[in-house]
Design an enzyme around this catalytic site. Structure first.
Site, short mmCIF file in Angstrom:
data_model
loop_
_atom_site.label_atom_id
_atom_site.label_comp_id
_atom_site.label_asym_id
_atom_site.label_seq_id
_atom_site.Cartn_x
_atom_site.Cartn_y
_atom_site.Cartn_z
N GLY A 15 -5.17 0.75 6.98
CA GLY A 15 -4.95 1.65 8.11
C GLY A 15 -3.48 2.02 8.25
O GLY A 15 -2.60 1.19 8.03
N ARG A 25 11.29 4.51 3.77
CA ARG A 25 12.66 5.02 3.69
C ARG A 25 13.64 3.90 3.32
O ARG A 25 14.52 4.08 2.47
CB ARG A 25 13.03 5.64 5.03
CG ARG A 25 14.47 6.11 5.19
CD ARG A 25 14.62 6.75 6.57
NE ARG A 25 15.99 7.17 6.85
CZ ARG A 25 16.91 6.41 7.44
NH1 ARG A 25 16.59 5.15 7.79
NH2 ARG A 25 18.12 6.87 7.67
N ARG A 76 -8.55 3.48 0.90
CA ARG A 76 -9.11 2.18 0.55
C ARG A 76 -9.83 2.27 -0.80
O ARG A 76 -10.37 3.32 -1.14
CB ARG A 76 -10.08 1.70 1.64
CG ARG A 76 -9.42 1.62 3.03
CD ARG A 76 -10.38 1.11 4.08
NE ARG A 76 -9.84 1.28 5.43
CZ ARG A 76 -9.01 0.46 6.04
NH1 ARG A 76 -8.59 -0.61 5.39
NH2 ARG A 76 -8.58 0.69 7.27
N ASP A 107 -3.70 -7.90 5.55
CA ASP A 107 -4.16 -9.00 4.70
C ASP A 107 -4.88 -8.53 3.45
O ASP A 107 -4.69 -9.07 2.36
CB ASP A 107 -5.09 -9.93 5.50
CG ASP A 107 -4.32 -10.84 6.44
OD1 ASP A 107 -3.09 -10.94 6.29
OD2 ASP A 107 -4.94 -11.45 7.33
N THR A 129 0.39 -3.18 10.29
CA THR A 129 -0.91 -3.03 10.94
C THR A 129 -0.70 -3.03 12.45
O THR A 129 0.06 -3.85 12.97
CB THR A 129 -1.88 -4.17 10.56
OG1 THR A 129 -3.01 -4.14 11.45
CG2 THR A 129 -1.23 -5.53 10.65
N ASP A 131 -2.75 -4.03 14.57
CA ASP A 131 -3.54 -5.10 15.19
C ASP A 131 -2.77 -6.39 15.45
O ASP A 131 -3.28 -7.27 16.15
CB ASP A 131 -4.77 -5.42 14.34
CG ASP A 131 -5.81 -4.30 14.37
OD1 ASP A 131 -5.76 -3.49 15.30
OD2 ASP A 131 -6.64 -4.24 13.45
N ASP A 133 -2.40 -8.89 13.57
CA ASP A 133 -3.31 -9.97 13.22
C ASP A 133 -2.96 -10.71 11.93
O ASP A 133 -3.80 -11.38 11.34
CB ASP A 133 -4.74 -9.43 13.11
CG ASP A 133 -4.88 -8.35 12.06
OD1 ASP A 133 -3.85 -7.86 11.53
OD2 ASP A 133 -6.03 -7.98 11.74
N ARG A 175 -10.35 -4.56 15.86
CA ARG A 175 -11.69 -4.89 15.40
C ARG A 175 -11.96 -6.39 15.46
O ARG A 175 -12.99 -6.82 15.95
CB ARG A 175 -11.89 -4.37 13.97
CG ARG A 175 -13.32 -4.51 13.46
CD ARG A 175 -13.53 -3.78 12.16
NE ARG A 175 -12.64 -4.25 11.12
CZ ARG A 175 -11.82 -3.46 10.42
NH1 ARG A 175 -11.78 -2.18 10.66
NH2 ARG A 175 -11.03 -3.96 9.48
N LYS A 216 -13.86 -7.48 48.35
CA LYS A 216 -12.52 -7.76 48.87
C LYS A 216 -11.78 -6.48 49.26
O LYS A 216 -10.65 -6.55 49.74
CB LYS A 216 -11.71 -8.52 47.82
CG LYS A 216 -12.21 -9.94 47.58
CD LYS A 216 -11.39 -10.61 46.47
CE LYS A 216 -11.91 -12.02 46.18
NZ LYS A 216 -11.15 -12.66 45.07
N LYS A 218 -11.27 -3.78 47.09
CA LYS A 218 -10.66 -3.06 45.97
C LYS A 218 -11.44 -1.79 45.68
O LYS A 218 -12.68 -1.83 45.58
CB LYS A 218 -10.62 -3.95 44.73
CG LYS A 218 -9.62 -3.48 43.69
CD LYS A 218 -8.91 -4.65 43.04
CE LYS A 218 -7.71 -4.18 42.27
NZ LYS A 218 -6.93 -5.29 41.71
#
Length: 324
Positions: A15, A25, A76, A107, A129, A131, A133, A175, A216, A218
């Site tokens: 991604g 660069r 990919r 990864d 990435t 994420d 992760d 994900r 309450k 809200k």
């Protein structure tokens, strides 16, 4: 330079993430400053197998640091993940006289770099990435921009949610990792945050919480839902049915991948790109650049891939306490 690295290449894989161009660069200009020839590989490992290899110079990376996405494109390739794919890729790199390869991705991309390294190609990975992760590093290229993009969008949704006294279920990317959801949940003051690492699927408990906050006084309710949980529209429909509160679902989607990178993503990505070239120039291979405990460091790919990352229990508990 040890090992006499004369030509290196850079590719982006998986991604896209804001800041990848800053890293590209830095790789190109650092390499040239060290007297190394630099090539770009278009469309990741798929492009490598198709020999989509171009020459890079300082001009080819001018005026790209502020641009989102990746000028080298990304794709990919299931075939490249095989032993045969690795062998073909290594042969192509050697055919083009490429001594070292910088891979910017996650990864899965590092596993490809690992395979090439075992076949004699000097490889360095840079974590790219949104994420956040990758376990070996506290920072990944693109996360800062993506989380700020999501935060600003959620702020806008909260305005209209408040005006209409409604509940909003907002789905952010992630994900298998809930870092964007957690950070946005805290930054946007969400009443509920659903993370892949923590959510037990108990919708009744969520609905009960919405009812309690409504009692309450809200007038609105924000639920941040990670992509890994999904089903935001169905969740919104059930919330509205069982609480009587008008509910809307918004999926931010690929909006979070685009846009001009933040200062942090530009600077960190630039330093990581330069660091990767330094490693190659020193004859290093099968390494991943990381930012850990306030320092730029590197790990063996094998070690990096074996690490596991989880949501901080402390940060998660804080998010719940602040949502009261």
């Amino acid at each position: 330079m040890s090992n006499e690295v004369k030509t290196i290449a850079v590719l982006t894989s998986g991604g896209d993430a804001p800041g990848m161009n800053a890293a590209i660069r830095a790789v190109v200009r650092t390499g040239i400053a060290k007297g190394i020839n630099v090539k770009g590989i278009l469309r990741g490992y798929a492009g490598l197998l198709n020999e989509e290899i171009i020459d890079m110079d300082t001009k080819s990376v001018a005026d790209i640091i502020e641009r989102g996405g990746t000028i080298l494109y990304t794709a990919r390739s299931k075939y490249f993940a095989t032993d045969e794919g690795h062998e073909e890729g290594a042969a192509i790199l050697k055919k083009h006289g490429i001594d070292g390869l910088v891979v910017i991705g996650g990864d899965g991309s590092f596993k490809g770099a690992q395979g090439l390294s075992h076949l004699g190609i000097n490889t360095i990975g840079i974590p790219g990435t949104i994420d956040l992760d990758i376990a070996c590093t506290d920072y990944t290229i693109g996360f800062d921009t993506a989380v700020n993009t999501a935060m600003e969008a959620i702020d806008k949704i909260r305005d209209t949610s408040t005006s209409h006294e409604r509940c909003s279920v907002i789905e952010v990317m992630g994900r298998n990792a809930g870092y964007i959801a957690l950070w946005c949940g805290i930054a946007n003051g969400a009443e509920d945050i659903l993370l892949p690492e923590k959510y037990d699927g108990d919708v009744d408990k969520l609905i009960e919480h919405i009812k309690e906050t409504k009692k309450k006084g809200k007038k609105h309710h924000i639920v941040i839902n990670a992509e890994g949980i999904g089903h935001s529209q169905e969740l919104a429909e059930r919330i509205e049915k069982e609480t009587g509160m008008e509910t809307r679902a918004t999926i931010l989607g690929h909006l979070q991948r685009g846009g001009s990178p933040t200062c942090k993503d530009r600077v960190y990505a630039s330093i990581m790109g330069a660091y990767a070239v330094d490693l190659l120039a020193d004859g290093k291979t099968n390494r991943v650049v990381a930012y850990k405990d306030g320092k730029y460091v590197d790990f063996e790919v094998d070690e990096a891939l074996s690490m596991e990352k989880s949501i901080s229990e402390y940060e998660y508990n804080i998010s719940k306490n602040l949502a009261r």
